[in-house]
Design an enzyme around this catalytic site. Structure first.
Site, short mmCIF file in Angstrom:
data_model
loop_
_atom_site.label_atom_id
_atom_site.label_comp_id
_atom_site.label_asym_id
_atom_site.label_seq_id
_atom_site.Cartn_x
_atom_site.Cartn_y
_atom_site.Cartn_z
N VAL A 147 22.86 119.99 -50.40
CA VAL A 147 24.11 121.07 -50.05
C VAL A 147 24.18 121.25 -48.72
O VAL A 147 23.10 120.94 -47.82
CB VAL A 147 23.75 122.28 -50.70
CG1 VAL A 147 23.83 122.31 -52.17
CG2 VAL A 147 22.49 122.61 -50.42
N SER A 148 25.18 121.50 -48.06
CA SER A 148 25.36 121.69 -46.64
C SER A 148 24.74 123.00 -45.88
O SER A 148 24.32 122.99 -44.79
CB SER A 148 26.79 121.88 -46.06
OG SER A 148 27.58 120.59 -46.86
N LYS A 149 24.42 123.94 -46.66
CA LYS A 149 23.97 125.22 -46.22
C LYS A 149 22.82 125.59 -47.05
O LYS A 149 22.63 125.45 -48.43
CB LYS A 149 24.83 126.39 -46.12
CG LYS A 149 26.25 126.03 -45.34
CD LYS A 149 27.12 127.38 -45.38
CE LYS A 149 28.28 126.91 -44.53
NZ LYS A 149 29.38 128.04 -44.63
N GLN A 205 23.31 127.78 -50.28
CA GLN A 205 23.81 127.04 -51.46
C GLN A 205 22.75 126.65 -52.37
O GLN A 205 21.61 126.16 -51.82
CB GLN A 205 24.79 126.05 -51.09
CG GLN A 205 26.09 126.39 -50.16
CD GLN A 205 26.92 125.27 -49.64
OE1 GLN A 205 26.33 124.23 -49.23
NE2 GLN A 205 27.99 125.62 -49.38
N SER A 264 23.86 120.26 -43.28
CA SER A 264 25.00 119.45 -42.86
C SER A 264 24.87 118.10 -43.12
O SER A 264 23.90 117.58 -42.68
CB SER A 264 25.57 119.95 -41.81
OG SER A 264 26.85 119.11 -41.60
#
Length: 257
Positions: free
Chosen positions: A16-18, A21, A44
């Protein structure tokens, strides 16, 4: 392309990017497929250093399978994805993406690898052609590509004479000889001021009004010169001469004054 052997372990990778999340849904999908090991990253995809992905790649060997929820979880961009796909292919490791429904153990999946390799080669060819075209255009315009021009002994002597005998800037001298300013500074550490201080020995030092002058001896040739001195080493003017003796240099200066 190497054939991926049947069997082997199944390794899952999710991202996941963050950090805030959740990975839960992706991990659940991978567990449902019976992954032996699951690696994750919470950052990211633009981040070049993804420790979870690197650990997953390091643990894989020929005959294993890497499963991802989607290709955008694996690669930062198209080039990154192609590089990873090629690396896995060369090691005989299968790749499966759930969203795109691609599995390199199937004919469609093997075609995917072939297309990846084809596009990667195409990209390399395009870059090579652009580089050659750029070099040809530069050559036609009188510019040279590749490494900067080296400074041989003759050029070094010519540049040294301009440094001590003219007020030309180092940038202009470098341009005249087709080298960079850093090349000149590497050959003459400290630049003009250091070179003049090292090469010339002060014979006499005197002032006329507010101006200060020196008669100096060139340690290299044994000739004598006179020069005007500023407040800083960088303000030292180019020496005037040569003269056979120090008295001749001082006489020539007095005649001008």
């Amino acid at each position: 392309m190497q054939e991926c052997a049947a069997g082997g372990k199944i390794v899952g990778y999710a991202r996941v990017s963050k950090a805030d999340q959740s990975l839960a849904q992706q991990v659940a999908q991978l567990r449902a497929l019976g992954c032996d090991e699951i690696y994750t990253d919470q950052l990211s995809g633009k981040n070049a250093r993804r420790e979870g992905l690197q650990s997953a790649l390091d643990t894989l060997t020929a005959g294993d399978q890497l499963v991802v929820p989607a290709f955008d979880r694996l690669g930062r961009n198209q080039r990154d994805l192609l590089n990873i796909a090629q690396e896995l292919d060369e090691k005989g490791i299968a790749l499966r993406s759930l969203r795109e429904d691609i599995d390199t153990r199937t004919p469609l999946g093997r075609m995917f690898y072939s297309v990846c390799a084809m596009f990667a080669q195409f990209e390399r060819d395009v870059i090579s052609d652009r580089t050659k075209a750029g070099l040809a255009a530069a050559k036609a315009a009188g510019r040279r590509g590749g490494r900067p021009k080296a400074m041989d002994a003759d050029m070094r002597n010519a540049i040294e004479q301009k440094l001590v005998g003219t007020c030309l800037s180092i940038a202009k001298i470098a341009k005249e000889h087709g080298v960079s300013s850093s090349t000149i500074y590497n050959a003459f550490p400290g630049g003009r001021a250091a070179l003049i201080a090292k090469r010339f020995k002060v014979v006499s030092d005197f002032s006329v009004g507010l101006d200060r002058f020196q008669v100096v001896e060139d340690r290299t040739s044994g000739d004598f010169y006179w020069r005007m001195i500023g407040d800083t080493p960088n303000q030292v003017r180019a020496p005037y001469g040569p003269f056979p003796t120090a008295d001749d240099a001082a006489t020539a200066l007095r005649q001008l004054l």
